[in-house]
Design a protein around this motif. Structure first.
Motif, mmCIF file in Angstrom:
data_model
loop_
_atom_site.group_PDB
_atom_site.id
_atom_site.type_symbol
_atom_site.label_atom_id
_atom_site.label_comp_id
_atom_site.label_asym_id
_atom_site.label_seq_id
_atom_site.Cartn_x
_atom_site.Cartn_y
_atom_site.Cartn_z
ATOM 1 N N ASP A 12 0.978 -1.427 -0.050
ATOM 2 C CA ASP A 12 0.129 0.286 0.148
ATOM 3 C C ASP A 12 1.265 1.080 -0.007
ATOM 4 O OD1 ASP A 12 0.896 0.175 2.629
ATOM 5 O OD2 ASP A 12 -0.790 -0.347 3.581
ATOM 6 N N THR A 13 0.673 2.600 -0.085
ATOM 7 C CA THR A 13 0.837 3.538 -0.121
ATOM 8 C C THR A 13 0.824 4.425 0.929
ATOM 9 O OG1 THR A 13 -0.675 5.027 -0.877
ATOM 10 C CG2 THR A 13 1.330 3.448 -2.224
ATOM 11 N N ARG A 14 0.658 5.730 1.107
ATOM 12 C CA ARG A 14 -0.028 6.290 2.622
ATOM 13 C C ARG A 14 -1.150 7.281 2.200
ATOM 14 N NH1 ARG A 14 3.852 10.347 2.405
ATOM 15 N NH2 ARG A 14 2.443 11.583 3.508
ATOM 16 N N LYS A 15 -1.373 6.929 0.266
ATOM 17 C CA LYS A 15 -2.738 7.142 0.159
ATOM 18 C C LYS A 15 -4.059 6.799 0.720
ATOM 19 C CE LYS A 15 -0.081 8.278 -4.143
ATOM 20 N NZ LYS A 15 0.066 8.884 -5.320
ATOM 21 N N THR A 16 -4.188 7.164 2.127
ATOM 22 C CA THR A 16 -5.187 6.106 3.143
ATOM 23 C C THR A 16 -6.210 7.542 3.745
ATOM 24 O OG1 THR A 16 -3.964 6.479 4.669
ATOM 25 C CG2 THR A 16 -3.687 4.625 3.900
ATOM 26 N N THR A 17 -6.989 6.767 4.466
ATOM 27 C CA THR A 17 -7.958 8.335 4.353
ATOM 28 C C THR A 17 -7.870 8.697 5.678
ATOM 29 O OG1 THR A 17 -9.677 6.666 3.743
ATOM 30 C CG2 THR A 17 -10.369 8.338 5.745
ATOM 31 N N PRO A 18 -7.537 10.128 6.427
ATOM 32 C CA PRO A 18 -7.191 10.014 7.354
ATOM 33 C C PRO A 18 -7.887 10.292 8.258
ATOM 34 C CG PRO A 18 -7.350 12.355 6.031
ATOM 35 C CD PRO A 18 -7.816 10.934 4.937
ATOM 36 N N GLY A 19 -6.808 9.057 9.801
ATOM 37 C CA GLY A 19 -7.371 9.068 10.801
ATOM 38 C C GLY A 19 -8.637 7.119 10.415
ATOM 39 N N LEU A 20 -8.067 7.177 9.441
ATOM 40 C CA LEU A 20 -8.663 5.582 9.431
ATOM 41 C C LEU A 20 -7.113 4.777 8.853
ATOM 42 C CD1 LEU A 20 -11.459 5.750 7.452
ATOM 43 C CD2 LEU A 20 -11.361 5.193 10.016
ATOM 44 N N ARG A 21 -5.298 5.793 8.475
ATOM 45 C CA ARG A 21 -4.843 4.395 8.420
ATOM 46 C C ARG A 21 -4.586 3.213 8.700
ATOM 47 N NH1 ARG A 21 0.757 7.565 7.302
ATOM 48 N NH2 ARG A 21 -1.076 8.594 5.312
ATOM 49 N N GLU A 22 -4.881 3.082 9.660
ATOM 50 C CA GLU A 22 -4.526 1.607 10.664
ATOM 51 C C GLU A 22 -5.681 0.397 10.716
ATOM 52 O OE1 GLU A 22 -2.442 0.199 12.680
ATOM 53 O OE2 GLU A 22 -1.213 1.292 13.828
ATOM 54 N N VAL A 23 -6.724 1.063 9.928
ATOM 55 C CA VAL A 23 -7.900 0.085 9.152
ATOM 56 C C VAL A 23 -8.298 -0.257 8.354
ATOM 57 C CG1 VAL A 23 -9.186 0.505 11.202
ATOM 58 C CG2 VAL A 23 -9.445 1.511 10.022
ATOM 59 N N GLU A 24 -7.038 0.571 7.564
ATOM 60 C CA GLU A 24 -7.194 0.715 6.225
ATOM 61 C C GLU A 24 -5.764 -0.648 5.205
ATOM 62 O OE1 GLU A 24 -9.249 4.383 4.406
ATOM 63 O OE2 GLU A 24 -7.420 4.702 4.270
ATOM 64 N N ARG A 25 -4.476 -0.540 6.054
ATOM 65 C CA ARG A 25 -3.678 -1.175 6.249
ATOM 66 C C ARG A 25 -3.764 -2.540 6.429
ATOM 67 N NH1 ARG A 25 1.398 1.511 5.938
ATOM 68 N NH2 ARG A 25 2.520 0.178 7.657
ATOM 69 N N TYR A 26 -4.723 -2.780 7.649
ATOM 70 C CA TYR A 26 -4.697 -3.590 8.248
ATOM 71 C C TYR A 26 -5.845 -4.886 7.296
ATOM 72 C CZ TYR A 26 -7.287 -7.879 10.956
ATOM 73 O OH TYR A 26 -8.388 -9.052 11.411
ATOM 74 N N ALA A 27 -6.471 -4.246 6.613
ATOM 75 C CA ALA A 27 -7.536 -4.771 5.401
ATOM 76 C C ALA A 27 -6.329 -5.276 4.065
ATOM 77 C CB ALA A 27 -8.540 -3.294 5.437
ATOM 78 N N VAL A 28 -5.399 -4.101 4.810
ATOM 79 C CA VAL A 28 -4.467 -4.431 2.814
ATOM 80 C C VAL A 28 -4.010 -6.087 3.329
ATOM 81 C CG1 VAL A 28 -1.692 -3.807 1.699
ATOM 82 C CG2 VAL A 28 -4.008 -2.542 1.580
ATOM 83 N N ARG A 29 -3.476 -6.484 4.362
ATOM 84 C CA ARG A 29 -2.833 -7.515 4.828
ATOM 85 C C ARG A 29 -3.509 -8.159 4.841
ATOM 86 N NH1 ARG A 29 -0.901 -3.802 8.728
ATOM 87 N NH2 ARG A 29 -2.290 -4.858 10.275
ATOM 88 N N CYS A 30 -5.343 -7.624 4.987
ATOM 89 C CA CYS A 30 -6.037 -9.653 4.809
ATOM 90 C C CYS A 30 -5.961 -9.619 3.609
ATOM 91 C CB CYS A 30 -8.202 -8.984 5.441
ATOM 92 S SG CYS A 30 -7.370 -8.906 7.524
ATOM 93 N N GLY A 31 -5.984 -8.845 2.663
ATOM 94 C CA GLY A 31 -6.337 -9.293 1.175
ATOM 95 C C GLY A 31 -4.632 -9.890 0.706
ATOM 96 N N GLY A 32 -3.751 -10.325 1.272
ATOM 97 C CA GLY A 32 -2.197 -10.938 1.051
ATOM 98 C C GLY A 32 -1.716 -9.718 0.918
ATOM 99 N N GLY A 33 -1.762 -8.592 0.800
ATOM 100 C CA GLY A 33 -0.785 -7.328 0.625
ATOM 101 C C GLY A 33 0.276 -7.448 1.180
#
Length: 300
Positions: free
Chosen positions: A139-160
């Motif tokens: 992933d990158t730092r192009k995440t929703t402000p305040g939601l980076r932890e949950v969005e990065r976790y979701a990337v890991r769930c998808g195998g990234g």
């Protein structure tokens, strides 16, 4: 797309709590007056989270913590595991507890899980297209402000995998940094980067972005850890990988989409960063169906 094991890098509980606190303060700053007026305090309910479209699941910790935020005794049953595929119509989770609190928690939980599962689903598609290569999807730092932890976790769930979490985690010199440092003089590139390298601690990762083949050798001469080849064609990527020849990690960035990622991975790069995993996602269509337990009394 096989199920992914994310247990080794869980979603931090403190970060999730902070997200939920902000979300519920926004959504119900003075309580859920609809539920308070309509739903008896004694009412109990069960609810099922169902998928209306197929996808890859992410969000179990959000479901558990989200419904227990208002009702600590809520019973939560996660039917589908993190990173598992599901089909349209599948039950993903069940929750039983106080009806008022389930209804109050519903929208925040749904909003987060829909987004997380969409990210996991898209990430899994990218990962599947790079199977058989050494490339990692990150992933990158192009995440929703305040939601980076949950969005990065979701990337890991998808195998990234995850790139640096924040600006504090690593040095990443991009084109604008280099323009300021060199004033556009490529002859200065090695010296300014080497001077920066010498000021860093030995554990700090140093990455530099380049946008031309000619920049690769001067950057490598500075002793960087990762070189990012930005907006290179697959042919240029293969040439760049050959020049680097194992002296640094090679990351490809720019122009990455589902149509191009397989060719980019086949060029031999180590990492492919994809901003689209989080910055342009469309929430997955999930729904929460609530059924009151008549034996407990109460009605909606």
């Amino acid at each position: 797309m096989p199920a992914q094991n994310t247990a080794q890098i869980p979603l931090p509980a403190h970060a999730l709590r902070a997200v939920l606190e902000r979300a519920y303060a926004e959504d119900a700053p003075h309580g859920d007056i609809t539920s308070l007026v309509l739903i008896p305090d004694s009412a109990r309910a069960t609810a099922e989270l169902r998928a209306r479209v197929p996808g890859v699941f992410s969000g179990g910790p959000v479901i558990e913590a989200g419904f227990r935020f208002h009702d600590p005794e809520a019973q939560v049953d996660l039917v589908v595991g993190e990173g598992e595929e599901f089909s349209a119509g599948a039950v993903l989770a069940r929750v039983a507890g106080r009806a008022r609190e389930i209804l109050t928690a519903e929208r925040v939980v749904l909003n987060l899980v829909q987004r997380m599962s969409a990210i996991a689903t898209l990430t899994a598609r990218y990962v599947a297209l790079t199977q058989g290569t050494n490339a990692r999807i990150v992933d990158t730092r192009k995440t929703t402000p305040g939601l980076r932890e949950v969005e990065r976790y979701a990337v890991r769930c998808g195998g990234g995998r995850n790139h640096r979490f924040s600006l504090s985690d690593a040095v990443m010199a991009k084109d604008n940094h280099l323009a300021v440092l060199t004033g556009g003089d490529p002859a200065l590139l090695t010296d300014v980067l080497r001077a920066a390298r010498e000021r860093l601690g030995h554990t700090t990762h140093f990455e530099v972005e380049v946008d031309s083949i000619e920049q690769i050798e001067p950057v490598l001469a500075a002793g960087v850890d990762t070189i990012m080849l930005d907006n290179f064609t697959p042919e240029q990527l293969r040439e760049g990988v050959a020049i680097v020849a194992g002296r640094a990690i090679v990351e490809a960035s720019g122009g990455v989409n589902l149509d191009t990622v397989a060719d980019i991975a086949a060029a031999g790069v180590d990492v492919i960063s994809v901003g689209a995993l989080t910055h342009s996602i469309v929430n997955l269509d999930l729904g929460l169906d609530v059924v009151l337990d008549a034996a407990e009394g109460g009605r909606a």
